[in-house]
Design an enzyme around this catalytic site. Structure first.
Site, PDB file in Angstrom:
ATOM      1  N   LYS A  25      -3.376  -2.108  -9.012  1.00  0.00           N
ATOM      2  CA  LYS A  25      -3.210  -0.914  -8.176  1.00  0.00           C
ATOM      3  C   LYS A  25      -4.540  -0.171  -8.131  1.00  0.00           C
ATOM      4  O   LYS A  25      -5.040   0.293  -9.157  1.00  0.00           O
ATOM      5  CB  LYS A  25      -2.104  -0.022  -8.758  1.00  0.00           C
ATOM      6  CG  LYS A  25      -1.791   1.221  -7.949  1.00  0.00           C
ATOM      7  CD  LYS A  25      -0.565   1.931  -8.540  1.00  0.00           C
ATOM      8  CE  LYS A  25      -0.207   3.171  -7.739  1.00  0.00           C
ATOM      9  NZ  LYS A  25       1.019   3.809  -8.228  1.00  0.00           N
ATOM     10  N   ASP A  33      11.876  10.398  -8.742  1.00  0.00           N
ATOM     11  CA  ASP A  33      11.867   9.732  -7.432  1.00  0.00           C
ATOM     12  C   ASP A  33      12.552   8.367  -7.510  1.00  0.00           C
ATOM     13  O   ASP A  33      12.037   7.367  -7.012  1.00  0.00           O
ATOM     14  CB  ASP A  33      10.436   9.581  -6.908  1.00  0.00           C
ATOM     15  CG  ASP A  33      10.403   9.249  -5.409  1.00  0.00           C
ATOM     16  OD1 ASP A  33      11.421   9.499  -4.721  1.00  0.00           O
ATOM     17  OD2 ASP A  33       9.378   8.731  -4.932  1.00  0.00           O
ATOM     18  N   TRP A  92       0.846  -1.188   0.000  1.00  0.00           N
ATOM     19  CA  TRP A  92       0.000   0.000   0.000  1.00  0.00           C
ATOM     20  C   TRP A  92       0.885   1.242   0.000  1.00  0.00           C
ATOM     21  O   TRP A  92       2.057   1.204   0.362  1.00  0.00           O
ATOM     22  CB  TRP A  92      -0.921   0.021   1.214  1.00  0.00           C
ATOM     23  CG  TRP A  92      -0.165   0.080   2.517  1.00  0.00           C
ATOM     24  CD1 TRP A  92       0.381  -0.963   3.195  1.00  0.00           C
ATOM     25  CD2 TRP A  92       0.148   1.260   3.267  1.00  0.00           C
ATOM     26  NE1 TRP A  92       1.016  -0.520   4.327  1.00  0.00           N
ATOM     27  CE2 TRP A  92       0.894   0.840   4.398  1.00  0.00           C
ATOM     28  CE3 TRP A  92      -0.128   2.616   3.098  1.00  0.00           C
ATOM     29  CZ2 TRP A  92       1.362   1.740   5.355  1.00  0.00           C
ATOM     30  CZ3 TRP A  92       0.334   3.503   4.052  1.00  0.00           C
ATOM     31  CH2 TRP A  92       1.068   3.069   5.166  1.00  0.00           C
ATOM     32  N   GLY A  93       0.294   2.345  -0.411  1.00  0.00           N
ATOM     33  CA  GLY A  93       0.970   3.637  -0.377  1.00  0.00           C
ATOM     34  C   GLY A  93      -0.033   4.697   0.043  1.00  0.00           C
ATOM     35  O   GLY A  93      -1.189   4.390   0.321  1.00  0.00           O
ATOM     36  N   PHE A 110      -1.514   6.754  -1.721  1.00  0.00           N
ATOM     37  CA  PHE A 110      -2.551   6.969  -2.725  1.00  0.00           C
ATOM     38  C   PHE A 110      -3.349   5.711  -3.049  1.00  0.00           C
ATOM     39  O   PHE A 110      -4.436   5.799  -3.608  1.00  0.00           O
ATOM     40  CB  PHE A 110      -1.930   7.469  -4.039  1.00  0.00           C
ATOM     41  CG  PHE A 110      -1.441   8.892  -3.998  1.00  0.00           C
ATOM     42  CD1 PHE A 110      -1.194   9.552  -2.800  1.00  0.00           C
ATOM     43  CD2 PHE A 110      -1.205   9.589  -5.171  1.00  0.00           C
ATOM     44  CE1 PHE A 110      -0.744  10.861  -2.771  1.00  0.00           C
ATOM     45  CE2 PHE A 110      -0.746  10.899  -5.158  1.00  0.00           C
ATOM     46  CZ  PHE A 110      -0.517  11.536  -3.950  1.00  0.00           C
ATOM     47  N   SER A 111      -2.821   4.529  -2.733  1.00  0.00           N
ATOM     48  CA  SER A 111      -3.435   3.313  -3.251  1.00  0.00           C
ATOM     49  C   SER A 111      -3.067   2.070  -2.447  1.00  0.00           C
ATOM     50  O   SER A 111      -2.131   2.095  -1.649  1.00  0.00           O
ATOM     51  CB  SER A 111      -2.983   3.105  -4.705  1.00  0.00           C
ATOM     52  OG  SER A 111      -1.566   2.962  -4.734  1.00  0.00           O
ATOM     53  N   THR A 112      -3.830   0.995  -2.693  1.00  0.00           N
ATOM     54  CA  THR A 112      -3.407  -0.340  -2.255  1.00  0.00           C
ATOM     55  C   THR A 112      -3.111  -1.141  -3.521  1.00  0.00           C
ATOM     56  O   THR A 112      -3.631  -0.829  -4.608  1.00  0.00           O
ATOM     57  CB  THR A 112      -4.493  -1.064  -1.436  1.00  0.00           C
ATOM     58  OG1 THR A 112      -5.688  -1.157  -2.219  1.00  0.00           O
ATOM     59  CG2 THR A 112      -4.777  -0.338  -0.137  1.00  0.00           C
ATOM     60  N   VAL A 113      -2.277  -2.159  -3.376  1.00  0.00           N
ATOM     61  CA  VAL A 113      -1.889  -2.963  -4.534  1.00  0.00           C
ATOM     62  C   VAL A 113      -2.101  -4.434  -4.210  1.00  0.00           C
ATOM     63  O   VAL A 113      -1.686  -4.919  -3.159  1.00  0.00           O
ATOM     64  CB  VAL A 113      -0.414  -2.717  -4.926  1.00  0.00           C
ATOM     65  CG1 VAL A 113      -0.048  -3.516  -6.170  1.00  0.00           C
ATOM     66  CG2 VAL A 113      -0.162  -1.234  -5.175  1.00  0.00           C
TER      67      VAL A 113
END
Length: 446
Positions: free
Chosen positions: A67, A169, A46-47, A49-52
């Site tokens: 994603k 990045d 996860w991040g 902005f999102s889960t994967v």
């Protein structure tokens, strides 16, 4: 976030609070997406902005990374941008040979928390940070470092020279191996059959997995404490302090996570890059171009070869900030920053006086790169000299002097006989044409 990784997030779970209107979509094992084409298997990570999720693609009978973006408007915009960048990459890389993650599909999915943009990406393995940790931070053999560097440079060359895109990045977490270090974690190699129907009793989706994960973490910590006590009493031995045997690990890799990428003529942000991999011109707000990725690449190459982060600035409590300490550490390794560069940024006056000297950090302890490699990391004089010759031009304070990815691919250090990575890398990706993109500069700030 390493969005198509088998290893998942290094942090604790994403938290219950984010599963709300505008937030994450709660996923259950065997949930279907895109009219039943993709079936969720397990969460990869996860991040912000999102889960994967690992998903099974019924149409192609293969595994993919799914994603799922948060549904609030700003996250939708971020996803649309990333889809745009990934589509540009995929359109020009039909042979999938440029060492950049491939976008397979994208669609919208409506759930209780709103409408979520979803991206389907090729499934890849562990990120380079996981590889560094797996090797107990001891540094990889230089032949392995060369193989990884070659893949990254093939990706950057295509990104910069053919697409005009800056990643912004680049870091070990955003470079993924082709396959998982542990074959049992790799759905292609483990031989595990895909889950096509919902397991019985699976009704609470993401929340159940969060509770289970927290309980597992507590159990692991309890076991670790018991082990530590037994170890101090001579009951068990400490973990080995040497690196693991990584001979069998495939070093081919791809660059991922293009959420912060931008076209060179359309910068998205003034402050870019994760701290340890941030170029000096970004700290000084002096504008940036493709060469910021080359600085980050050099930091990654050092980290792979030594197991240590090249620059780890600290700040607060000592009369200077993290940015100034970062600049000081750069100069201790690379020599004094030329005055013209030191005073050229919108932020320069915060750190430098008119002579180009740091305002608050007056005493620098110089330790050249080749000496550092020999003294601290026990490199031979030959290896230290050759590796330094490869890295130092990439760490030039003058961004326009840093070599392009294309030029690096032709460097002697990268082309030693024992360094050739897996033969499936397409060498035709590296053409001998230079259109001088490293000199294009984006003006941001004042």
């Amino acid at each position: 976030m390493s969005c198509s990784s088998s290893s998942g997030s290094e942090e604790d779970d994403e938290g219950f609070d984010s599963y709300r209107k505008g937030g994450y979509h709660a996923v259950r094992v065997a949930d279907q997406f895109a009219g039943g084409r993709y079936i969720a298997q397990r969460k990869l990570g996860w991040g912000q902005f999102s889960t994967v999720w690992l998903a099974y693609d019924i149409q192609t009978s293969s595994y993919v990374a799914l994603k799922i973006q948060k549904s609030a408007a700003e996250f939708v915009q971020a996803a649309l941008h990333e889809i745009n960048v990934l589509s540009s990459i995929a359109n020009g890389d039909s042979s999938n040979s440029r060492c950049l993650v491939q976008l397979i599909d994208h669609f919208k999915h409506t759930g209780p928390n709103g409408q979520h943009l979803c991206m389907v990406l090729e499934f890849l393995g562990d990120n380079l940070l996981r590889l560094i940790k797996y090797n107990h931070y001891k540094g990889l053999p230089l032949s392995k470092v060369r193989a990884v560097c070659k893949c990254i440079l093939i990706g950057l060359d295509y990104l910069h020279r053919e697409l005009g895109i800056i990643h912004t990045d680049l870091k070990p977490e955003n470079i993924l191996l082709f396959s998982a270090i542990d074959p049992s974690k790799d759905p292609f190699r483990s031989g595990v059959s895909p889950i096509l129907e919902k397991p019985e009793g699976n009704t609470n989706g993401g929340f159940t997995s969060l509770i289970e994960k927290r309980l597992k973490i507590r159990a692991r910590r309890a076991v670790a404490k018991i082990s530590l006590k037994r170890g101090s009493m001579g009951g068990i031995e400490e973990a080995p302090k040497f690196g693991r045997n990584i001979d069998g690990i495939d070093m081919r890799c791809k660059i991922v996570d293009f959420g912060n990428a931008c076209w060179a003529d359309k910068p998205l942000a003034e402050e870019i890059q994760t701290r340890q991999y941030r170029a000096p011109e970004v700290i000084l707000k002096a504008g940036y171009s493709f060469s910021v990725d080359m600085w980050s690449f050099a930091c990654i190459a050092f980290e792979l070869a030594t197991g240590d982060v090249l620059f780890t600035p600290k700040g607060g409590g000592q009369g200077f900030c993290e940015d100034e300490d970062h600049l000081a550490r750069m100069m201790e390794l690379l020599g004094k920053m030329p005055r013209k560069i030191a005073i050229a940024g919108a932020q320069s006056k915060d750190f430098f006086d008119r002579h180009g000297d740091l305002k608050r950090i007056r005493r620098l302890k110089f330790w050249p790169l080749d000496k550092l490699l020999m003294d601290r990391y026990k490199f031979t004089e030959k290896d230290a000299s050759e590796f330094s010759e490869f890295l130092l031009p990439l760490l030039d304070f003058a961004p326009e002097k840093r070599p392009t990815a294309q030029k690096c691919l032709q460097h002697p250090w990268l082309n030693c006989k024992e360094s050739t990575p897996n033969e499936t890398i397409n060498e035709s990706s590296v053409e001998k044409v230079n259109i001088g993109m490293s000199n294009l500069k984006i003006k941001v700030g004042k």
